[in-house]
Motif scaffolding. Structure first.
Motif, PDB file in Angstrom:
ATOM      1  N   GLY A   1       5.904   2.596  12.929  1.00 49.66           N
ATOM      2  CA  GLY A   1       5.914   1.202  11.815  1.00 49.66           C
ATOM      3  C   GLY A   1       5.227   0.303  12.743  1.00 49.66           C
ATOM      4  O   GLY A   1       4.319   0.278  12.857  1.00 49.66           O
ATOM      5  N   PRO A   2       5.932  -1.094  11.989  1.00 51.95           N
ATOM      6  CA  PRO A   2       4.815  -2.287  11.096  1.00 51.95           C
ATOM      7  C   PRO A   2       4.784  -2.895  13.258  1.00 51.95           C
ATOM      8  O   PRO A   2       5.580  -2.812  14.159  1.00 51.95           O
TER       9      PRO A   2
ATOM     10  N   SER B   1       8.853   7.457  -0.998  1.00 48.90           N
ATOM     11  CA  SER B   1       8.312   7.813  -0.098  1.00 48.90           C
ATOM     12  C   SER B   1       9.217   8.205   0.908  1.00 48.90           C
ATOM     13  O   SER B   1      10.150   7.230   1.742  1.00 48.90           O
ATOM     14  N   VAL B   2      10.032   9.485   1.018  1.00 45.01           N
ATOM     15  CA  VAL B   2      10.499  10.075   2.455  1.00 45.01           C
ATOM     16  C   VAL B   2       9.891   9.846   3.242  1.00 45.01           C
ATOM     17  O   VAL B   2      10.461  10.286   4.921  1.00 45.01           O
ATOM     18  N   ARG B   3       8.182  10.849   3.536  1.00 45.08           N
ATOM     19  CA  ARG B   3       7.637  10.769   4.239  1.00 45.08           C
ATOM     20  C   ARG B   3       7.932   9.216   5.304  1.00 45.08           C
ATOM     21  O   ARG B   3       7.630   9.218   6.652  1.00 45.08           O
ATOM     22  N   ALA B   4       7.842   8.150   4.832  1.00 48.20           N
ATOM     23  CA  ALA B   4       8.244   7.681   5.109  1.00 48.20           C
ATOM     24  C   ALA B   4       9.425   7.604   5.861  1.00 48.20           C
ATOM     25  O   ALA B   4       9.141   6.736   7.119  1.00 48.20           O
ATOM     26  N   GLN B   5      10.009   8.032   5.650  1.00 45.92           N
ATOM     27  CA  GLN B   5      11.648   7.514   6.724  1.00 45.92           C
ATOM     28  C   GLN B   5      11.448   8.256   7.498  1.00 45.92           C
ATOM     29  O   GLN B   5      11.950   8.356   8.506  1.00 45.92           O
TER      30      GLN B   5
ATOM     31  N   LEU C   1       0.875  -1.272  -0.153  1.00 48.12           N
ATOM     32  CA  LEU C   1      -0.327  -0.154  -0.067  1.00 48.12           C
ATOM     33  C   LEU C   1       1.195   1.148  -0.133  1.00 48.12           C
ATOM     34  O   LEU C   1       0.067   2.138  -0.681  1.00 48.12           O
ATOM     35  N   LEU C   2       1.889   1.518   0.811  1.00 48.01           N
ATOM     36  CA  LEU C   2       3.260   2.023   0.592  1.00 48.01           C
ATOM     37  C   LEU C   2       3.367   3.058  -0.826  1.00 48.01           C
ATOM     38  O   LEU C   2       3.555   4.120  -0.793  1.00 48.01           O
ATOM     39  N   ALA C   3       4.124   1.517  -1.254  1.00 46.49           N
ATOM     40  CA  ALA C   3       4.086   1.884  -2.936  1.00 46.49           C
ATOM     41  C   ALA C   3       3.003   2.125  -3.330  1.00 46.49           C
ATOM     42  O   ALA C   3       3.835   3.276  -4.451  1.00 46.49           O
ATOM     43  N   LEU C   4       1.780   1.599  -3.440  1.00 45.75           N
ATOM     44  CA  LEU C   4       0.908   2.310  -4.373  1.00 45.75           C
ATOM     45  C   LEU C   4       0.758   3.772  -4.320  1.00 45.75           C
ATOM     46  O   LEU C   4       0.805   4.598  -5.074  1.00 45.75           O
ATOM     47  N   SER C   5       1.297   4.058  -3.187  1.00 44.03           N
ATOM     48  CA  SER C   5       1.055   5.597  -2.751  1.00 44.03           C
ATOM     49  C   SER C   5       1.978   6.234  -3.260  1.00 44.03           C
ATOM     50  O   SER C   5       2.181   7.547  -2.184  1.00 44.03           O
TER      51      SER C   5
ATOM     52  N   ALA D   1      11.519  -4.216   7.297  1.00 42.42           N
ATOM     53  CA  ALA D   1      12.410  -4.570   5.633  1.00 42.42           C
ATOM     54  C   ALA D   1      10.957  -4.140   5.236  1.00 42.42           C
ATOM     55  O   ALA D   1      11.673  -3.284   3.500  1.00 42.42           O
ATOM     56  N   ALA D   2      10.830  -4.351   4.550  1.00 39.78           N
ATOM     57  CA  ALA D   2       9.692  -4.857   3.480  1.00 39.78           C
ATOM     58  C   ALA D   2       9.615  -2.664   3.041  1.00 39.78           C
ATOM     59  O   ALA D   2       8.994  -2.430   2.216  1.00 39.78           O
ATOM     60  N   THR D   3       8.999  -2.255   4.559  1.00 43.07           N
ATOM     61  CA  THR D   3       8.600  -1.110   4.407  1.00 43.07           C
ATOM     62  C   THR D   3       9.781  -0.451   4.025  1.00 43.07           C
ATOM     63  O   THR D   3       9.279   0.526   2.911  1.00 43.07           O
ATOM     64  N   TRP D   4      10.888  -0.194   4.125  1.00 43.59           N
ATOM     65  CA  TRP D   4      12.049   0.469   3.623  1.00 43.59           C
ATOM     66  C   TRP D   4      12.262   0.004   2.550  1.00 43.59           C
ATOM     67  O   TRP D   4      12.221   1.160   1.162  1.00 43.59           O
ATOM     68  N   ARG D   5      12.096  -1.048   1.952  1.00 42.16           N
ATOM     69  CA  ARG D   5      11.758  -1.476   0.244  1.00 42.16           C
ATOM     70  C   ARG D   5      10.550  -0.909  -0.511  1.00 42.16           C
ATOM     71  O   ARG D   5      11.208   0.120  -1.134  1.00 42.16           O
ATOM     72  N   ALA D   6       9.682  -0.678   0.166  1.00 38.20           N
ATOM     73  CA  ALA D   6       8.458  -0.325  -0.987  1.00 38.20           C
ATOM     74  C   ALA D   6       8.915   1.579  -0.439  1.00 38.20           C
ATOM     75  O   ALA D   6       8.655   2.602  -1.839  1.00 38.20           O
ATOM     76  N   ALA D   7       9.900   1.880   0.867  1.00 35.77           N
ATOM     77  CA  ALA D   7       9.622   4.140   0.462  1.00 35.77           C
ATOM     78  C   ALA D   7      11.053   3.848  -0.577  1.00 35.77           C
ATOM     79  O   ALA D   7      10.791   4.850  -1.052  1.00 35.77           O
ATOM     80  N   ARG D   8      11.534   3.673  -0.759  1.00 35.90           N
ATOM     81  CA  ARG D   8      12.671   3.488  -1.294  1.00 35.90           C
ATOM     82  C   ARG D   8      12.764   3.745  -2.736  1.00 35.90           C
ATOM     83  O   ARG D   8      13.201   4.674  -3.498  1.00 35.90           O
ATOM     84  N   SER D   9      11.360   2.446  -3.346  1.00 37.59           N
ATOM     85  CA  SER D   9      11.741   2.263  -5.103  1.00 37.59           C
ATOM     86  C   SER D   9      10.074   2.715  -5.133  1.00 37.59           C
ATOM     87  O   SER D   9      10.294   2.668  -6.121  1.00 37.59           O
ATOM     88  N   GLY D  10       9.553   2.649  -4.624  1.00 37.76           N
ATOM     89  CA  GLY D  10       7.425   2.858  -5.217  1.00 37.76           C
ATOM     90  C   GLY D  10       7.648   1.837  -5.847  1.00 37.76           C
ATOM     91  O   GLY D  10       7.904   0.492  -4.503  1.00 37.76           O
ATOM     92  N   LEU D  11       6.450   2.001  -6.413  1.00 38.43           N
ATOM     93  CA  LEU D  11       6.390   0.487  -7.917  1.00 38.43           C
ATOM     94  C   LEU D  11       7.489   0.281  -9.029  1.00 38.43           C
ATOM     95  O   LEU D  11       7.482  -0.364 -10.137  1.00 38.43           O
ATOM     96  N   ALA D  12       8.642   1.588  -8.345  1.00 33.44           N
ATOM     97  CA  ALA D  12       9.848   1.384  -9.659  1.00 33.44           C
ATOM     98  C   ALA D  12      10.916   0.110  -9.362  1.00 33.44           C
ATOM     99  O   ALA D  12      11.796  -0.211 -10.430  1.00 33.44           O
ATOM    100  N   GLY D  13      10.912  -0.481  -8.274  1.00 29.54           N
ATOM    101  CA  GLY D  13      11.624  -1.501  -8.061  1.00 29.54           C
ATOM    102  C   GLY D  13      11.113  -3.429  -7.482  1.00 29.54           C
ATOM    103  O   GLY D  13       9.981  -3.101  -7.531  1.00 29.54           O
ATOM    104  N   ASP D  14      12.015  -3.918  -7.151  1.00 29.87           N
ATOM    105  CA  ASP D  14      10.527  -4.589  -6.066  1.00 29.87           C
ATOM    106  C   ASP D  14      10.731  -4.465  -4.771  1.00 29.87           C
ATOM    107  O   ASP D  14      10.797  -3.489  -4.387  1.00 29.87           O
ATOM    108  N   LEU D  15       9.622  -5.295  -4.474  1.00 29.14           N
ATOM    109  CA  LEU D  15       8.943  -5.283  -3.151  1.00 29.14           C
ATOM    110  C   LEU D  15       8.980  -7.004  -2.178  1.00 29.14           C
ATOM    111  O   LEU D  15       9.062  -7.464  -3.185  1.00 29.14           O
TER     112      LEU D  15
END
Length: 365
Positions: A186-187, A173-177, A154-158, A277-291
């Motif tokens: 966090g989770p 999403s630097v907001r997540a950071q 959901l974070l990656a989509l938004s 780790a999954a939250t960081w990954r989503a924040a880092r690349s959004g929908l442009a990389g792996d999740l």
């Protein structure tokens, strides 16, 4: 069907696109217009931590088309209030242009500023919080125990916050950071019961790390004010369509989890570390990389992760009549990209001031 309410936080910017601290004037303008008593769609308008922000909250609605109407009407009414305060409303999760922060007046905000220091002074971020109705705390915690591994998708989509203090952060999403600097953000791991959840919350408050239960900033939590599960992981979405998409998927996740609990399907036992780790990954690349997606929490391409989420909630979406709408909204999102993608495209063409100008228009599109 379960009702949905959507809270969106927005930035207030001046004519140059710089955050401006006029939330008090905007809220007063909203109240003078009769907004608090007005039964037309759009909900209320409230203060946030900083004077450079306001927040809307829609009434609970069951039909997804009504949710969409409420989100769009809320943005229009909040925009009108901002204009009355000589500002403009923009749905960006962080400001592309650097600007000051001004703490909102009030004893609670002052106590928060005293306790959390630099985290507060630098906290100018805007999220989207989706409330989904649950029967009681027992059902709510059963839901929380089952939805955690899906929240990073959901974070990656938004994702809608690539810029921080005038620079490209490298994150979608630097907001997540920034948000995860709060000690209760966090989770969370599996609780197993409502009693265990409330014990955990009480322990955090008793420790002094959280000043009160309102400062429990988990990615998903039991609401303090409503009989809902509140999913808080998302950036505020640039476009209303994406906010509706997130809301529909949130309801799908809650309904799916509640059905699993009712059927006696136990939650997967997950540790917090892979969820972080999954939250960081989503924040880092959004929908442009792996999740990272359940059950294995191993990386897959973002499109595959979204397909997995859609398959997971498909029966709930079908029963709610939301599947076709969700598929259409997802197709639009894939075509134009996330808010972070759009912002970076605008910056390439016209720099950061152009990002804000385009985003002001997209907020109400």
């Amino acid at each position: 069907m379960r009702s949905i309410g959507v809270e969106e936080e927005y930035l207030l910017v001046d004519g140059q696109g710089v955050p401006t601290g006029v939330a008090d004037a905007a809220v007063r303008a909203f109240e003078r217009s009769g907004g608090e008593q007005d039964p037309t769609p759009g909900g209320g308008l409230e203060h946030e931590l900083q004077e450079q922000q306001v927040e809307t909250g829609t009434p609970p609605r069951v039909d997804l088309a009504d949710v969409a109407d409420e989100v769009r009407a809320g943005r229009r009414r909040a925009s009108d209030a901002a204009l009355a305060a000589d500002a403009r409303l923009v749905a960006l999760a962080t400001s592309p242009l650097p600007g000051p922060t001004t703490l909102t007046h009030g004893a609670r905000y002052e106590a928060i500023a005293q306790a959390y220091a630099l985290t507060v002074r630098e906290q100018l971020t805007s999220g989207c919080h989706v409330h989904v109705a649950v029967a009681d705390d027992d059902e709510g915690v059963a839901v929380l125990d089952r939805i955690g591994p899906w929240l990073p998708t959901l974070l990656a989509l938004s994702a809608n916050s690539p810029y921080w203090r005038g620079e490209d952060s490298g994150y979608a999403s630097v907001r997540a950071q920034q948000w995860n600097r709060w000690p209760t953000a966090g989770p969370t791991a599996v609780y197993g019961s409502a009693a265990a959840y409330h014990e955990a919350v009480a322990g955090l408050v008793a420790s002094g790390v959280a000043l009160d239960a309102g400062m429990i900033y988990f990615d998903a939590r039991l609401s303090q004010r409503y009989p809902t599960v509140e999913l808080r992981v998302a950036d505020v979405c640039l476009r209303a369509d994406d906010a509706v998409l997130v809301a529909a998927l949130c309801r799908g996740l809650v309904e799916t989890a509640a059905r699993e609990a009712s059927d006696g399907v136990p939650p997967a036992v997950h540790r917090v570390e892979p969820l972080r780790a999954a939250t960081w990954r989503a924040a880092r690349s959004g929908l442009a990389g792996d999740l990272l997606v359940p059950p294995s929490m191993t990386p897959v391409p973002a499109r595959d992760a979204v397909v997995a989420l859609l398959d997971h909630v498909r029966p709930a979406l079908v029963d709610a009549g939301d599947l076709t709408t969700v598929q259409d909204l997802l197709a639009r999102l894939w075509e134009r990209g996330t808010g972070a993608d759009e912002q970076r495209g605008w910056a390439r063409d016209g720099g950061l001031p152009a990002v804000v100008e385009q985003a002001v228009a997209a907020t109400l599109a």
